[in-house]
Design a protein around this motif. Structure first.
Motif, short mmCIF file in Angstrom:
data_model
loop_
_atom_site.label_atom_id
_atom_site.label_comp_id
_atom_site.label_asym_id
_atom_site.label_seq_id
_atom_site.Cartn_x
_atom_site.Cartn_y
_atom_site.Cartn_z
N ASP A 1 -1.62 5.55 8.73
CA ASP A 1 -2.90 4.97 9.14
C ASP A 1 -3.33 5.53 10.49
O ASP A 1 -4.50 5.87 10.69
N THR B 1 -4.51 9.15 10.14
CA THR B 1 -5.81 9.19 9.48
C THR B 1 -6.91 8.79 10.45
O THR B 1 -7.98 9.42 10.50
N ASP B 2 -6.67 7.77 11.24
CA ASP B 2 -7.68 7.31 12.19
C ASP B 2 -8.00 8.37 13.24
O ASP B 2 -9.14 8.48 13.71
N ASP C 1 1.70 4.17 2.12
CA ASP C 1 1.17 4.03 3.47
C ASP C 1 2.19 3.46 4.45
O ASP C 1 3.03 2.61 4.08
N ARG D 1 -7.16 12.10 2.92
CA ARG D 1 -8.06 11.10 3.50
C ARG D 1 -8.93 11.69 4.61
O ARG D 1 -10.06 11.24 4.82
N ARG E 1 0.83 -1.21 0.00
CA ARG E 1 0.00 0.00 0.00
C ARG E 1 0.87 1.26 0.00
O ARG E 1 0.51 2.27 0.58
#
Length: 206
Positions: A126, A129-130, A121, A160, A118
């Motif tokens: 991640d 983004t979360d 990424d 995102r 990915r």
């Protein structure tokens, strides 16, 4: 199919099995340590200082997946590790336990341990983004970072998170209005556009 019988090994024996020759043995040991949760953390933390290579990374992964709040300082210490996967797992662990150092850790490790399936990424893109819109004022300044991949990852997080903003507007229109930022563009162009995104992110935080 009969259920798998309970694993009677101690936590220390399971940690030792993380160095087993065969992948399945290593995976089963890690899964069992994580399944047991916080009772596994003492053995994992004790093994970390002397572990090396892939074993060290597996121990860090186990700790991050268990996310025992008592290992907060161990996660923070991982951020200075020579192994990028260990650093990334340290940041991941701080996020999962809700530690106040989590955002700083994610920004510090944003380029560590890229996901080969990915790209670009990472665990930390991640994690950022979360966490959502609240991190944008910290992430957007990285659009001016010296490294291309750092800029690309910051831009990825921005794109995102943008749809989750209340009243954020239309991405394409704003991107054009702010100078068509691209991580690989010529520096004067991209920095001018980045400055507009930085000012925008600061307004979003008000």
């Amino acid at each position: 199919m009969s259920p798998r019988p309970p694993d009677g090994r101690s936590a220390c024996e399971l940690v030792a099995a993380l160095s087993a020759e065969h992948f399945n043995e290593r995976a089963l040991a890690l899964a069992e340590l994580v399944r047991r949760g916080p009772p596994s953390t003492v053995a994992l933390v004790a093994a970390l200082p002397t572990a090396g290579g892939e074993l060290r990374a597996r121990i860090a992964q186990g700790l991050a997946e268990i996310a025992d709040p008592s290992t907060a300082d161990a996660f923070a210490a991982m951020l200075g590790d020579a192994d990028e996967q260990v650093r990334a797992r340290g940041a991941q662990g701080l996020v999962r336990i809700g530690d106040a150092r989590a955002v700083d850790a994610l920004l510090q490790t944003i380029d560590d341990y890229p996901d080969i399936l990915r790209e670009p990424d990472t665990l930390s893109t991640d994690g950022l983004t979360d966490l959502g819109p609240s991190v944008l004022p910290r992430v957007v300044p990285l659009l001016k970072a010296p490294g291309l991949m750092t800029r690309a990852r910051a831009f990825l997080v921005l794109r995102r998170i943008f749809p989750r903003l209340d009243g954020g507007g239309d991405w394409q229109s704003l991107w054009v209005e702010f100078g068509r930022y691209l991580p690989a563009a010529e520096q004067l162009q991209r920095d001018a556009a980045a400055d507009r995104w930085i000012a925008w992110a600061e307004r979003q935080a008000c």
